[in-house]
Design a protein around this motif. Structure first.
Motif: not given
Length: 390
Positions: A229-253
């Motif tokens: 919880i203390k690492d803002a980059t650790a959040w992952r979205a559910f893909d239908g099977q597991d939590f594998t999807i990190p946020a992608v920065d459209p301006y930098r990634d």
């Protein structure tokens, strides 16, 4: 208000089934016998400026001094502080405010504290609903109408003083974002919006975040998980099977690495709150919805859904009908929005759990000449959770 108005029309029930365990059931919500609406924070008496008002669902925690700190945030976020959840009062000190930046890559135009979580009452993690209004920045939008120029992401912030002030890293870390820049797809509001409160389960942290979809992403509500919880980059979205999807920065990634999250069935729009009912162990999600002619609901309603695992949810049931901000009836004196359930007696520092008689907190909006202005109060009414007779 505009955020919820936009989402109601866009977040439909076009979500996919998930092959998961049985949906929780057996309990219903109702108003407690004799329950009367109470004003928690009065705009007329306590506002710090004209547009100092509750514009998001209530979020609260107990700090390291034993006080309750809460937010029902506008884009200039001020805390509500009291000895307990029944006595919170407005502080005029600003805890968090974005920079009104014209640079969309800063994710700092207008921002709302949308969720908080703390394990010690002093160090607080927050999810930030961050809006970019391109119509307010010359040359940034092809349209003049605000909704057509609205781009949204969810970022993160931290406090080291019990929520009295929040800071964020630069560039601002993304928790949820569309895989394209703000000038793509103009003509509608786009992105990820209005996180629910954060809850802890089995050593991880969860939040429900709504999206209007587009560019390969279905609209709906997705579940996000963090194992740190203390690492803002650790959040992952559910893909239908597991939590594998990190946020992608459209301006930098590299946006080619972006993948869509899987919307959850039966969750039609932004989640006002999600709490665990102590007696049943089930999770309760609350929604404020607009008119539904198919059900004979004219002004709107507060609806709810149950889950055993935060992934599979029950069909919506109605707690109460009343005019919501989407009502078209110009005779309305008041309308309601941003419902959230919280129990002052919860043993959770973050009010993640409820007993059988929590409160429904809401924003009550005065209507004049068929319009909603800044005159809005934070109110509450006692509800109860009742086990259905087999």
């Amino acid at each position: 208000m505009r955020r919820a108005l936009a989402l109601r029309g866009a977040l439909s029930a076009a979500c996919l089934l998930l092959a998961l365990p049985a949906i929780a059931q057996g309990y219903r919500l109702e108003l407690a016998p004799g329950a009367q609406e109470e004003t928690v924070v009065s705009w007329a008496r306590e506002r710090c400026e004209e547009w100092d008002l509750p514009d998001a669902p209530l979020r609260a925690f107990r700090d390291d001094k034993g006080e309750v700190v809460a937010f029902a945030s506008h884009y200039r976020s001020r805390p509500l502080i009291g000895r307990d959840l029944t006595s919170i009062r407005k502080s005029c000190a600003v805890s968090f405010q974005a920079k009104n930046s014209a640079d969309p890559s800063q994710f700092s135009d207008k921002s709302w504290i949308a969720a908080t979580w703390t394990d010690d009452g002093r160090h607080v993690q927050a999810l930030i609903h961050a809006e970019y209004h391109a119509d307010k920045h010359p040359g940034a939008c092809r349209f003049k109408e605000a909704m057509s120029c609205w781009y949204n992401v969810v970022t993160a912030a931290q406090s080291d003083d019990g929520g009295r002030s929040f800071r964020t890293s630069e560039p601002r870390p993304l928790v949820a974002a569309p895989p394209y820049k703000q000038d793509v797809g103009q003509g509608r509001h786009r992105g990820f919006f209005n996180p629910s409160n954060i809850v802890q389960k089995d050593g991880a942290w969860y939040a429900l975040i709504a999206t209007t979809g587009g560019e390969g992403q279905k609209n709906g509500v997705c579940l996000f998980r963090s194992t740190d919880i203390k690492d803002a980059t650790a959040w992952r979205a559910f893909d239908g099977q597991d939590f594998t999807i990190p946020a992608v920065d459209p301006y930098r990634d590299d946006v080619s690495q972006a993948r869509p999250c899987q919307p959850l069935r039966y969750l039609p729009t932004t989640v006002g709150s999600v709490t665990r009912h102590e007696a049943s162990g089930q999770w309760l999600a609350i929604f404020h919805l607009g008119p539904d002619p198919g059900q004979g609901i004219v002004g709107g309603r507060v609806a709810y859904s149950w889950s055993k695992d935060l992934l599979t949810w029950s069909p919506l049931q109605t707690l109460v009908t009343h005019p919501t901000m989407w009502s078209k009836d110009c005779s309305d004196r008041d309308r309601y929005a941003y419902g959230a359930v919280a129990d002052p007696a919860s043993p959770s520092r973050n009010f993640e759990t409820t007993g059988d008689q929590p409160f429904l907190f809401m924003t009550k909006m005065r209507v004049a000449d068929c319009k909603i202005g800044p005159q809005r109060d934070l109110v509450r009414i006692k509800i109860r959770i009742v086990k259905d007779t087999p």
